[in-house]
Design a protein around this motif. Structure first.
Motif, PDB file in Angstrom:
ATOM      1  N   ILE A   1       0.965  -1.274   0.023  1.00  0.00           N
ATOM      2  CA  ILE A   1       0.010  -0.191  -0.154  1.00  0.00           C
ATOM      3  C   ILE A   1       0.819   1.301   0.038  1.00  0.00           C
ATOM      4  N   THR A   2       0.280   2.316  -0.596  1.00  0.00           N
ATOM      5  CA  THR A   2       1.089   3.601  -0.455  1.00  0.00           C
ATOM      6  C   THR A   2      -0.033   4.521  -0.259  1.00  0.00           C
ATOM      7  N   GLY A   3       0.472   5.669   0.415  1.00  0.00           N
ATOM      8  CA  GLY A   3      -0.528   6.630   0.523  1.00  0.00           C
ATOM      9  C   GLY A   3      -0.051   7.353   1.942  1.00  0.00           C
ATOM     10  N   THR A   4      -1.055   8.142   2.837  1.00  0.00           N
ATOM     11  CA  THR A   4      -0.717   8.907   3.724  1.00  0.00           C
ATOM     12  C   THR A   4      -1.786   8.533   4.787  1.00  0.00           C
ATOM     13  N   TYR A   5      -1.296   8.919   6.065  1.00  0.00           N
ATOM     14  CA  TYR A   5      -2.298   8.782   6.992  1.00  0.00           C
ATOM     15  C   TYR A   5      -1.792   9.987   8.174  1.00  0.00           C
ATOM     16  N   LYS A   6      -2.996  10.539   8.732  1.00  0.00           N
ATOM     17  CA  LYS A   6      -2.872  11.617   9.824  1.00  0.00           C
ATOM     18  C   LYS A   6      -3.479  11.339  10.724  1.00  0.00           C
ATOM     19  N   LEU A   7      -3.100  11.537  12.090  1.00  0.00           N
ATOM     20  CA  LEU A   7      -3.730  11.328  13.368  1.00  0.00           C
ATOM     21  C   LEU A   7      -3.940  12.583  14.149  1.00  0.00           C
ATOM     22  N   TYR A   8      -5.131  12.950  14.489  1.00  0.00           N
ATOM     23  CA  TYR A   8      -5.485  14.140  15.402  1.00  0.00           C
ATOM     24  C   TYR A   8      -6.203  13.786  16.734  1.00  0.00           C
TER      25      TYR A   8
END
Length: 149
Positions: A136-143
């Motif tokens: 898998i390729t991509g981005t993640y963000k955690l808030y």
């Protein structure tokens, strides 16, 4: 096929929003494991999902799994997105999550998903791992959600 994120859940926040935008080459899923000190917990995940594909609605429940489902893959290489609300990972009790996912079965057919689950251990988690059987390729963000009284 996976990424581990450590030391992100703290007592500063009770609940978190995780967004994942990814491309999976194939029909694999994106799954979530909670971790402590970089070591993922691979038991005790329970989840239910509702999938809307064209005019078909599918439901299923999985118990005692090694990870929690947060996104089902598509039949090709398309962008997919999920937002995952994570509840009380730093509390000594069951950690719950709910996910809303969207991906493409083709260029013209979005595939919608609602997933609910938990990690049944009474562990105070400080991180998580995203994993998939395919690359898998991509981005993640955690808030973190700000606490108010």
């Amino acid at each position: 096929t996976g990424v581990t994120v450590s030391d992100v859940f703290t007592s500063t926040y009770s609940n978190y929003l995780l967004t994942v935008i990814t491309t999976i080459n194939g029909a694999s899923t994106v799954e979530l494991q909670f971790s402590v000190g970089g070591t993922a917990t691979a038991t005790g995940y329970n989840y239910q999902h509702l999938l809307a594909d064209s005019t078909t609605v599918l439901t299923a429940r999985t118990t005692s799994s090694t990870s929690g489902l947060i996104l089902r893959g598509s039949n090709g290489t398309y962008t997919q997105v999920t937002k995952v609300e994570i509840y009380n990972p730093q509390v000594s009790g069951i950690t719950m999550y709910q996910a809303l996912g969207l991906n493409q079965r083709s260029a013209a057919t979005p595939y919608n998903q609602i997933l609910f689950g938990n990690q049944a251990a009474t562990t105070q988690f400080d991180g998580f791992k995203l994993l998939s059987a395919d690359n898998i390729t991509g981005t993640y963000k955690l808030y973190g959600y700000n606490k108010t009284v």
